[in-house]
Design a protein around this motif. Structure first.
Motif, mmCIF file in Angstrom:
data_model
loop_
_atom_site.group_PDB
_atom_site.id
_atom_site.type_symbol
_atom_site.label_atom_id
_atom_site.label_comp_id
_atom_site.label_asym_id
_atom_site.label_seq_id
_atom_site.Cartn_x
_atom_site.Cartn_y
_atom_site.Cartn_z
ATOM 1 N N PHE A 5 11.327 12.383 -27.281
ATOM 2 C CA PHE A 5 11.873 12.424 -25.928
ATOM 3 C C PHE A 5 12.729 13.665 -25.699
ATOM 4 O O PHE A 5 13.327 13.814 -24.649
ATOM 5 C CB PHE A 5 12.710 11.160 -25.651
ATOM 6 C CG PHE A 5 11.879 9.914 -25.465
ATOM 7 C CD1 PHE A 5 11.434 9.533 -24.200
ATOM 8 C CD2 PHE A 5 11.522 9.136 -26.546
ATOM 9 C CE1 PHE A 5 10.665 8.396 -24.026
ATOM 10 C CE2 PHE A 5 10.743 7.983 -26.392
ATOM 11 C CZ PHE A 5 10.318 7.622 -25.119
ATOM 12 N N ASP A 6 12.836 14.524 -26.722
ATOM 13 C CA ASP A 6 13.713 15.691 -26.610
ATOM 14 C C ASP A 6 12.946 16.991 -26.839
ATOM 15 O O ASP A 6 12.086 17.059 -27.719
ATOM 16 C CB ASP A 6 14.810 15.666 -27.695
ATOM 17 C CG ASP A 6 15.694 14.437 -27.593
ATOM 18 O OD1 ASP A 6 15.956 14.005 -26.466
ATOM 19 O OD2 ASP A 6 16.104 13.917 -28.656
ATOM 20 N N LEU A 7 13.300 17.982 -26.065
ATOM 21 C CA LEU A 7 12.852 19.343 -26.376
ATOM 22 C C LEU A 7 14.045 20.034 -27.018
ATOM 23 O O LEU A 7 15.045 20.315 -26.347
ATOM 24 C CB LEU A 7 12.426 20.072 -25.084
ATOM 25 C CG LEU A 7 12.065 21.548 -25.233
ATOM 26 C CD1 LEU A 7 10.838 21.724 -26.130
ATOM 27 C CD2 LEU A 7 11.776 22.176 -23.870
ATOM 28 N N VAL A 15 16.202 5.860 -22.871
ATOM 29 C CA VAL A 15 15.234 6.958 -23.031
ATOM 30 C C VAL A 15 14.845 7.492 -21.660
ATOM 31 O O VAL A 15 14.933 6.782 -20.657
ATOM 32 C CB VAL A 15 13.965 6.509 -23.801
ATOM 33 C CG1 VAL A 15 14.271 6.247 -25.253
ATOM 34 C CG2 VAL A 15 13.331 5.296 -23.160
ATOM 35 N N HIS A 16 14.415 8.749 -21.645
ATOM 36 C CA HIS A 16 14.070 9.407 -20.385
ATOM 37 C C HIS A 16 12.696 10.048 -20.513
ATOM 38 O O HIS A 16 12.585 11.193 -20.974
ATOM 39 C CB HIS A 16 15.110 10.481 -20.050
ATOM 40 C CG HIS A 16 16.504 9.956 -19.969
ATOM 41 N ND1 HIS A 16 17.013 9.401 -18.829
ATOM 42 C CD2 HIS A 16 17.478 9.840 -20.912
ATOM 43 C CE1 HIS A 16 18.249 8.995 -19.055
ATOM 44 N NE2 HIS A 16 18.553 9.251 -20.315
ATOM 45 N N PRO A 17 11.648 9.317 -20.105
ATOM 46 C CA PRO A 17 10.317 9.942 -20.130
ATOM 47 C C PRO A 17 10.282 11.152 -19.198
ATOM 48 O O PRO A 17 10.947 11.166 -18.168
ATOM 49 C CB PRO A 17 9.385 8.844 -19.605
ATOM 50 C CG PRO A 17 10.139 7.581 -19.776
ATOM 51 C CD PRO A 17 11.585 7.932 -19.637
ATOM 52 N N TRP A 18 9.528 12.161 -19.583
ATOM 53 C CA TRP A 18 9.469 13.409 -18.817
ATOM 54 C C TRP A 18 8.509 13.260 -17.638
ATOM 55 O O TRP A 18 7.689 12.346 -17.595
ATOM 56 C CB TRP A 18 8.975 14.557 -19.696
ATOM 57 C CG TRP A 18 9.813 14.809 -20.903
ATOM 58 C CD1 TRP A 18 11.011 14.222 -21.219
ATOM 59 C CD2 TRP A 18 9.522 15.703 -21.985
ATOM 60 N NE1 TRP A 18 11.472 14.717 -22.424
ATOM 61 C CE2 TRP A 18 10.574 15.626 -22.909
ATOM 62 C CE3 TRP A 18 8.465 16.569 -22.254
ATOM 63 C CZ2 TRP A 18 10.603 16.366 -24.072
ATOM 64 C CZ3 TRP A 18 8.490 17.309 -23.421
ATOM 65 C CH2 TRP A 18 9.558 17.213 -24.318
ATOM 66 N N ARG A 40 2.469 10.816 -21.819
ATOM 67 C CA ARG A 40 1.853 9.484 -21.653
ATOM 68 C C ARG A 40 2.430 8.511 -22.675
ATOM 69 O O ARG A 40 2.704 7.352 -22.387
ATOM 70 C CB ARG A 40 0.327 9.570 -21.785
ATOM 71 C CG ARG A 40 -0.344 10.204 -20.568
ATOM 72 C CD ARG A 40 -1.798 9.744 -20.434
ATOM 73 N NE ARG A 40 -2.643 10.243 -21.509
ATOM 74 C CZ ARG A 40 -3.259 11.435 -21.482
ATOM 75 N NH1 ARG A 40 -3.122 12.234 -20.465
ATOM 76 N NH2 ARG A 40 -4.014 11.811 -22.485
ATOM 77 N N MET A 41 2.606 8.989 -23.908
ATOM 78 C CA MET A 41 3.191 8.138 -24.958
ATOM 79 C C MET A 41 4.615 7.725 -24.584
ATOM 80 O O MET A 41 5.024 6.579 -24.789
ATOM 81 C CB MET A 41 3.191 8.879 -26.314
ATOM 82 C CG MET A 41 1.828 8.960 -26.955
ATOM 83 S SD MET A 41 1.675 10.239 -28.234
ATOM 84 C CE MET A 41 2.805 9.747 -29.441
ATOM 85 N N GLN A 42 5.371 8.669 -24.029
ATOM 86 C CA GLN A 42 6.763 8.354 -23.628
ATOM 87 C C GLN A 42 6.771 7.224 -22.602
ATOM 88 O O GLN A 42 7.574 6.299 -22.699
ATOM 89 C CB GLN A 42 7.421 9.587 -23.008
ATOM 90 C CG GLN A 42 7.709 10.699 -23.992
ATOM 91 C CD GLN A 42 8.251 11.939 -23.296
ATOM 92 O OE1 GLN A 42 8.128 12.089 -22.076
ATOM 93 N NE2 GLN A 42 8.828 12.854 -24.062
ATOM 94 N N HIS A 43 5.861 7.308 -21.621
ATOM 95 C CA HIS A 43 5.834 6.282 -20.572
ATOM 96 C C HIS A 43 5.374 4.932 -21.131
ATOM 97 O O HIS A 43 5.782 3.889 -20.625
ATOM 98 C CB HIS A 43 4.959 6.746 -19.402
ATOM 99 C CG HIS A 43 5.646 7.769 -18.545
ATOM 100 N ND1 HIS A 43 6.470 7.450 -17.494
ATOM 101 C CD2 HIS A 43 5.669 9.126 -18.635
ATOM 102 C CE1 HIS A 43 6.953 8.559 -16.951
ATOM 103 N NE2 HIS A 43 6.488 9.596 -17.634
ATOM 104 N N MET A 44 4.535 4.959 -22.143
ATOM 105 C CA MET A 44 4.103 3.691 -22.771
ATOM 106 C C MET A 44 5.227 3.093 -23.614
ATOM 107 O O MET A 44 5.454 1.896 -23.623
ATOM 108 C CB MET A 44 2.872 3.932 -23.655
ATOM 109 C CG MET A 44 1.599 4.131 -22.878
ATOM 110 S SD MET A 44 0.147 4.095 -23.944
ATOM 111 C CE MET A 44 0.206 5.713 -24.678
ATOM 112 N N ALA A 45 5.944 3.967 -24.322
ATOM 113 C CA ALA A 45 6.968 3.481 -25.266
ATOM 114 C C ALA A 45 8.282 3.113 -24.580
ATOM 115 O O ALA A 45 9.015 2.252 -25.075
ATOM 116 C CB ALA A 45 7.232 4.551 -26.326
#
Lengths: 63, 165
Positions: free
Chosen positions: B38-40, A55-58, A39-44
């Motif tokens: 953003f990385d694993l 960047v690539h949100p999961w 959720r943080m990835q999609h917000m950021a």
């Protein structure tokens, strides 16, 4: 909430609540933490892209 | 992420690497509050070659056969951006060797010990490592004796003292 308190007491209580919340988050199961991270990835992501960062949100795999 | 880990386990089973463990920010996530990443980061040990050389190409090729393509040293595996990092010094080698067996959902996996994660933050020493270290140090109970052994062995006690000020 309704009664007046010294500002330091209010701040201390708020900071304590913040710290407790962070400890609570740290104790979550890893699966729940990953959901929060996604959720943080999609917000950021939009903000980071505006700054020119790729960047690539999961995506979450739900069972 | 569980399906991602299942793919990592399958690659280990197929001998693409002898052992893997999760490190970096996602490794830290097993012990501390959620943080943006953003990385694993997947640390891997390769089978020894005669010349002592390593290449990630066999991993990328095996993943490509499974439908996952490498792009700029990352692979999107089931929606998670994975970076494979060969263990590259005595600290990461030890961290991988001693990694903890754990579970993600119903899938077994491995993660670096919190003490090794801290030591790697100290050794890497970037600004974001310092910030992560401060939170990690506050939130995670570590085995002080084990940490002291790791820091001593990898000559990190001085930096530990600096970052703990």
């Amino acid at each position: 909430m309704g009664t007046m308190e010294p500002v330091n007491d209010v701040l201390q209580r708020l900071l304590k609540a913040k710290e407790d919340r962070r400890k609570e988050l740290a104790r979550l199961p890893i699966e729940e933490k990953v959901k929060i991270v996604v959720r943080m990835q999609h917000m950021a992501a939009p903000l980071l892209r505006q700054r020119g960062k790729e960047v690539h949100p999961w995506t979450l795999d739900e069972k | 992420m569980e399906r991602t880990i299942q793919v990592l386990n399958a690659l280990e089973h197929d001998g693409l690497y002898t052992r893997y463990a999760i490190g970096g920010a996602m490794g830290a996530l097993f012990f501390m509050e959620p943080l943006l990443t953003f990385d694993l980061d997947v640390f891997v040990q390769f089978p020894l070659t005669a010349g002592g050389l390593i290449t990630l190409v066999p991993i990328y090729d095996a993943l490509k056969k499974r439908g996952y393509s490498e792009k700029e040293e990352h692979v999107d595996i089931e929606g998670t951006y994975v970076q494979f990092l060969p263990v590259h010094n005595p600290l990461t080698e030890e961290a991988l060797k001693e990694a903890l067996d754990t579970q993600f959902g119903e899938t077994p996996t491995r993660v670096f010990h919190p003490e090794h994660l801290m030591a790697i933050m100290l050794q890497t020493g970037r600004e974001k490592d310092l910030q992560r270290f401060a939170v990690f140090n506050q939130q995670v109970k570590v085995d002080a004796a084990y940490l002291n052994d790791v820091l001593t062995r990898h000559v990190l006690l001085e930096r530990w003292a600096q970052w703990n000020r």
